[in-house]
Structures are given as C-alpha cells and as structure tokens.
Design a protein around this motif. Structure first.
Motif, mmCIF file in Angstrom:
data_model
loop_
_atom_site.group_PDB
_atom_site.id
_atom_site.type_symbol
_atom_site.label_atom_id
_atom_site.label_comp_id
_atom_site.label_asym_id
_atom_site.label_seq_id
_atom_site.Cartn_x
_atom_site.Cartn_y
_atom_site.Cartn_z
ATOM 1 N N ILE A 1 0.829 -1.209 0.000
ATOM 2 C CA ILE A 1 0.000 0.000 0.000
ATOM 3 C C ILE A 1 0.862 1.256 0.000
ATOM 4 O O ILE A 1 0.545 2.254 -0.661
ATOM 5 N N GLN A 2 1.982 1.206 0.721
ATOM 6 C CA GLN A 2 2.853 2.375 0.853
ATOM 7 C C GLN A 2 3.947 2.443 -0.225
ATOM 8 O O GLN A 2 4.897 3.215 -0.110
ATOM 9 N N ASN A 3 3.805 1.608 -1.268
ATOM 10 C CA ASN A 3 4.748 1.606 -2.401
ATOM 11 C C ASN A 3 6.176 1.236 -2.000
ATOM 12 O O ASN A 3 7.151 1.683 -2.619
ATOM 13 N N ASN A 4 6.296 0.400 -0.953
ATOM 14 C CA ASN A 4 7.618 -0.021 -0.489
ATOM 15 C C ASN A 4 8.048 -1.366 -1.066
ATOM 16 O O ASN A 4 9.131 -1.861 -0.754
ATOM 17 N N ALA A 5 7.198 -1.948 -1.888
ATOM 18 C CA ALA A 5 7.528 -3.195 -2.583
ATOM 19 C C ALA A 5 6.786 -3.192 -3.916
ATOM 20 O O ALA A 5 5.681 -2.654 -4.018
ATOM 21 N N ALA A 6 7.407 -3.795 -4.911
ATOM 22 C CA ALA A 6 6.824 -3.768 -6.253
ATOM 23 C C ALA A 6 5.889 -4.939 -6.515
ATOM 24 O O ALA A 6 4.901 -4.819 -7.252
ATOM 25 N N ILE A 7 6.194 -6.088 -5.891
ATOM 26 C CA ILE A 7 5.450 -7.317 -6.196
ATOM 27 C C ILE A 7 5.205 -8.115 -4.921
ATOM 28 O O ILE A 7 6.058 -8.159 -4.030
ATOM 29 N N GLY A 8 4.046 -8.741 -4.841
ATOM 30 C CA GLY A 8 3.730 -9.619 -3.720
ATOM 31 C C GLY A 8 2.987 -10.844 -4.194
ATOM 32 O O GLY A 8 2.282 -10.798 -5.216
ATOM 33 N N VAL A 9 3.133 -11.929 -3.485
ATOM 34 C CA VAL A 9 2.353 -13.145 -3.745
ATOM 35 C C VAL A 9 1.484 -13.385 -2.524
ATOM 36 O O VAL A 9 1.995 -13.573 -1.410
ATOM 37 N N SER A 10 0.165 -13.320 -2.715
ATOM 38 C CA SER A 10 -0.731 -13.471 -1.580
ATOM 39 C C SER A 10 -2.110 -13.902 -2.064
ATOM 40 O O SER A 10 -2.317 -14.174 -3.248
ATOM 41 N N PHE A 11 -3.046 -13.942 -1.133
ATOM 42 C CA PHE A 11 -4.412 -14.380 -1.429
ATOM 43 C C PHE A 11 -5.245 -13.239 -1.984
ATOM 44 O O PHE A 11 -4.995 -12.057 -1.715
ATOM 45 N N SER A 12 -6.276 -13.597 -2.722
ATOM 46 C CA SER A 12 -7.097 -12.604 -3.409
ATOM 47 C C SER A 12 -7.761 -11.623 -2.448
ATOM 48 O O SER A 12 -7.870 -10.431 -2.744
ATOM 49 N N GLY A 13 -8.211 -12.098 -1.304
ATOM 50 C CA GLY A 13 -8.854 -11.205 -0.350
ATOM 51 C C GLY A 13 -7.903 -10.176 0.213
ATOM 52 O O GLY A 13 -8.245 -9.002 0.377
ATOM 53 N N GLU A 14 -6.669 -10.605 0.511
ATOM 54 C CA GLU A 14 -5.641 -9.673 0.964
ATOM 55 C C GLU A 14 -5.354 -8.654 -0.138
ATOM 56 O O GLU A 14 -5.190 -7.464 0.126
ATOM 57 N N ALA A 15 -5.296 -9.151 -1.373
ATOM 58 C CA ALA A 15 -5.043 -8.269 -2.510
ATOM 59 C C ALA A 15 -6.158 -7.233 -2.654
ATOM 60 O O ALA A 15 -5.889 -6.063 -2.950
ATOM 61 N N ARG A 16 -7.389 -7.649 -2.449
ATOM 62 C CA ARG A 16 -8.521 -6.732 -2.558
ATOM 63 C C ARG A 16 -8.366 -5.553 -1.600
ATOM 64 O O ARG A 16 -8.606 -4.395 -1.970
ATOM 65 N N GLN A 17 -7.951 -5.844 -0.384
ATOM 66 C CA GLN A 17 -7.763 -4.786 0.611
ATOM 67 C C GLN A 17 -6.635 -3.841 0.208
ATOM 68 O O GLN A 17 -6.705 -2.631 0.451
ATOM 69 N N MET A 18 -5.584 -4.388 -0.420
ATOM 70 C CA MET A 18 -4.479 -3.546 -0.879
ATOM 71 C C MET A 18 -4.915 -2.657 -2.042
ATOM 72 O O MET A 18 -4.610 -1.458 -2.078
ATOM 73 N N LEU A 19 -5.628 -3.240 -2.995
ATOM 74 C CA LEU A 19 -6.069 -2.494 -4.167
ATOM 75 C C LEU A 19 -7.012 -1.354 -3.794
ATOM 76 O O LEU A 19 -7.002 -0.288 -4.422
ATOM 77 N N ASP A 20 -7.813 -1.581 -2.776
ATOM 78 C CA ASP A 20 -8.758 -0.549 -2.341
ATOM 79 C C ASP A 20 -8.050 0.680 -1.783
ATOM 80 O O ASP A 20 -8.628 1.773 -1.753
ATOM 81 N N LYS A 21 -6.787 0.510 -1.330
ATOM 82 C CA LYS A 21 -6.068 1.617 -0.703
ATOM 83 C C LYS A 21 -4.921 2.160 -1.548
ATOM 84 O O LYS A 21 -4.228 3.090 -1.135
ATOM 85 N N ASN A 22 -4.710 1.564 -2.735
ATOM 86 C CA ASN A 22 -3.652 2.045 -3.616
ATOM 87 C C ASN A 22 -4.049 1.732 -5.059
ATOM 88 O O ASN A 22 -4.016 0.575 -5.481
ATOM 89 N N ASP A 23 -4.399 2.761 -5.811
ATOM 90 C CA ASP A 23 -4.905 2.545 -7.173
ATOM 91 C C ASP A 23 -3.815 2.187 -8.177
ATOM 92 O O ASP A 23 -4.104 1.941 -9.352
ATOM 93 N N LYS A 24 -2.567 2.131 -7.723
ATOM 94 C CA LYS A 24 -1.470 1.699 -8.612
ATOM 95 C C LYS A 24 -1.313 0.178 -8.614
ATOM 96 O O LYS A 24 -0.599 -0.377 -9.445
ATOM 97 N N LEU A 25 -1.960 -0.484 -7.661
ATOM 98 C CA LEU A 25 -1.799 -1.930 -7.521
ATOM 99 C C LEU A 25 -2.749 -2.707 -8.420
ATOM 100 O O LEU A 25 -3.879 -2.283 -8.688
ATOM 101 N N ARG A 26 -2.275 -3.869 -8.873
ATOM 102 C CA ARG A 26 -3.072 -4.772 -9.706
ATOM 103 C C ARG A 26 -2.929 -6.193 -9.146
ATOM 104 O O ARG A 26 -1.931 -6.514 -8.494
ATOM 105 N N TYR A 27 -3.900 -7.046 -9.446
ATOM 106 C CA TYR A 27 -3.846 -8.447 -8.996
ATOM 107 C C TYR A 27 -4.103 -9.357 -10.185
ATOM 108 O O TYR A 27 -5.029 -9.116 -10.981
#
Length: 356
Positions: free
Chosen positions: A225-251
């Motif tokens: 969320i804070q743009n401190n990492a470029a890529i992550g591997v995680s679950f879709s629900g966790e990703a949803r929460q990240m995407l909601d708080k950072n419009d630069k993120l994609r899943y």
C-alpha cells in the motif's frame, strides 16, 4: 451422644448446603453458556458490525477468538479443553478434521439459506454433500504488483524469476503456497507427492532468492500500500484490501495454474451451544449479511444473491471472480497426510534458511 448427633447433623447440613450451591452455580453456568456463542476464526475475517447485529437480533453474546493458521486452529481443537461452537477452517483442514472425528455432522433440517450458495461451491471433494461444512468465503492465490514500479507486469509464475525483479518480491509465509507456486511454475500439481518433483521445485526456489525482498504475513499489506515493494504473492482477499487503498496496484491469477481455496463454517467437537451455532450459520447465509461481510472482508462470496448486490465493477472483476476457463485450471489443496506435509514443511524451511 447428643453432641455427636448434633455434630453429624451439622456436617450433613454443610454437605447439603454445598450441594445446593453447586447446583445453583451449574445452573447459572449452563444459563450463561446457552446465551453465548464462541467463534474461532481468522483475524479480521468478519465485519464486527455483523457480530453486534447477531447479538441484537438473538440476544446471544459472541466471544470471538482468532487463529493465524489452520494448523494452530487444528491443534487447539484437537487438544480439547476449549469451548468453540463455530470454527472456520480451510478445505484441506476440514478433510483432515473430518477423518479424525473433530467435527460434528450438520443437521440439514436446522440450516436455512443453503440454496443461496452457488452449486460450484457445494459438494466439494473435501466435504461431499456438505455434511460437515457450509461455504463462507473462497478465493485464489496470485500476484499483486505495482504498475508504476515494474517495467513489465508479471502474468505467470515463471515471471517472478526475471532478473529485473531483484529484491522486489514479497512472499506470503506459507509452505503450501510457496511450494505450490514453485510446483505450478514447473507444470506440476501443487498437491504433488513425487519426491523428485518436490526436490526440483525447492532447487528452483533457491534460484528465486535474489528477487525476494521478504517473506511475511499481514505486513505485506502495509509494504504494498505504501509503495515499499513492487510485487507480492498473496491471497485474493488480501489483494482486494491492498487495491482498495492504492490505485497503482493490480492483482493477477497466473492462467496456467494456481490455488483455489475455500473457507467453510464448521461446528467442532468442542461445541457447547449447538443451537446458537445453527443460528449463526443461518444468520451468515442470509444474502444481506453475506453481502455486508464480503464488502468488509474483500474476499469472494459463494452466496450468489449477495454477489448480485455487490458493485458491478467487483462482480465483473476477473481477478476476484475468474472466468470458468480459468477456474478449471485452479487446484484445491488436498490433505497430504502427515508424511508428505512434513516433507513440504522441511523443504520450505530449507528454502527459508537458504535465503538467509
């Protein structure tokens, strides 16, 4: 003699008083138990307002406790000494708990609203005919990336090995997940019981270590969320929460293969308030409650009327509600058995130690 008689009668009176007191306390305890529901769930995995609504509607107080892994939940229930009325494990653990008689068979006559659940989420191999569990949430394992921090977006598991991703990737801390992505990248099943395939997988994971920034759990959300990492591997629900708080993120879910998981509601053998447990199951099966929960948690709901209430952009987001052709390539974790689970865990530990 009279003194002895009086003494014995006094002792008898004390015993009678203690017995009556114990009956009173037991009655009070049972009364309190009948008005309380103890839920054992993952952290932050239900809208707290729903728990308040449940209490307001039924008068049943909710005691909510959390676990951080299926294994820790399983251990606590297996050991006993707890009073959990409801638990929400994942599919492979449900299968294991069924086989060890740690779950109570459901009385279908007491369940209302199961018709709201899509047929794709019922009668799964881990619980045929849903004799022990009711679907709660489902989702996938995939790749989250920051569109402004990567030159080329990752689409496949193999892409994680790109040299330009050095020190950019965060992995979810899970043996099945990390070993699984390695297996899938080689075209193998994430439920492989082939020692050669597993060794080949961990050898390939060793070569991924230059690209790994960290292996974490919930901390990943903050980093992404804070743009401190470029890529992550995680679950879709966790990703949803990240995407909601950072419009630069994609899943993205790698189209070649990945994990399809299910978390279901069960009644463990530790249950003390079975009637309250059924009331809670029925409460969560109601579309308006499942909808509210899906909005809060961010995971995909198996409740079709609830899904229909969600904003169109969520319903049509293929990252969270994949097309049928993608769903066919996804695998559900199977219970590996203690031998193979031990092998997975050992190889994963070797991998974590190697990168240090």
């Amino acid at each position: 003699m009279k003194k002895l008689y009086s003494f014995l009668m006094g002792i008898l009176g004390i015993i009678l008083a203690l017995w009556l007191l114990s009956l009173h306390l037991e009655s009070k305890s049972n009364s309190n138990a009948s008005n309380k529901l103890v839920i054992f769930n993952w952290g932050d995995y239900i809208d707290p307002e729903l728990l308040k609504d449940f209490t307001k509607e039924t008068g049943i107080q909710v005691q909510y406790e959390t676990f951080d892994s299926n294994e820790s939940m399983y251990t606590k229930i297996k050991q006993g000494g707890t009073t959990y009325d409801i638990a929400i494990p994942s599919e492979y653990m449900i299968s294991k708990m069924m086989s060890e008689k740690l779950l109570v068979p459901l009385d279908s006559s007491k369940i209302k609203g199961l018709e709201n659940i899509g047929s794709d989420f019922l009668d799964q191999p881990f619980d045929p005919k849903n004799r022990y569990s009711v679907p709660y949430f489902w989702g996938t394992l995939g790749i989250i990336y920051n569109s402004e921090l990567v030159k080329e977006a990752p689409e496949h598991w193999e892409d994680l090995w790109r040299s330009d991703y050095k020190n950019e990737i965060m992995l979810i801390d899970g043996a099945r997940e990390v070993m699984g992505l390695g297996l899938n990248s080689l075209g193998y099943s994430l439920n492989s019981k082939n020692e050669q395939e597993l060794q080949e997988t961990v050898d390939k994971l060793y070569s991924l270590t230059p690209n790994i920034k960290a292996i974490v759990a919930d901390e990943m959300k903050g980093y992404m969320i804070q743009n401190n990492a470029a890529i992550g591997v995680s679950f879709s629900g966790e990703a949803r929460q990240m995407l909601d708080k950072n419009d630069k993120l994609r899943y993205v879910v790698p189209p070649e293969a990945s994990n399809l998981w299910f978390d279901n509601i069960v009644i463990p053998k530790t249950v003390k308030n079975k009637e309250a447990a059924y009331q809670f199951i029925n409460f969560m099966l109601r579309p308006e409650n499942a909808y509210k929960n899906a909005l809060y948690v961010g995971y995909s709901t198996p409740n079709l009327p609830a899904k229909a209430m969600l904003p169109k952009e969520i319903q049509e987001d293929e990252a969270f509600y994949p097309k049928e052709e993608t769903m066919k390539r996804l695998e559900v974790y199977q219970s590996l058995g203690s031998k193979w689970l031990g092998i997975y865990n050992d190889l994963y530990l070797q991998f974590k130690m190697y990168r240090k």
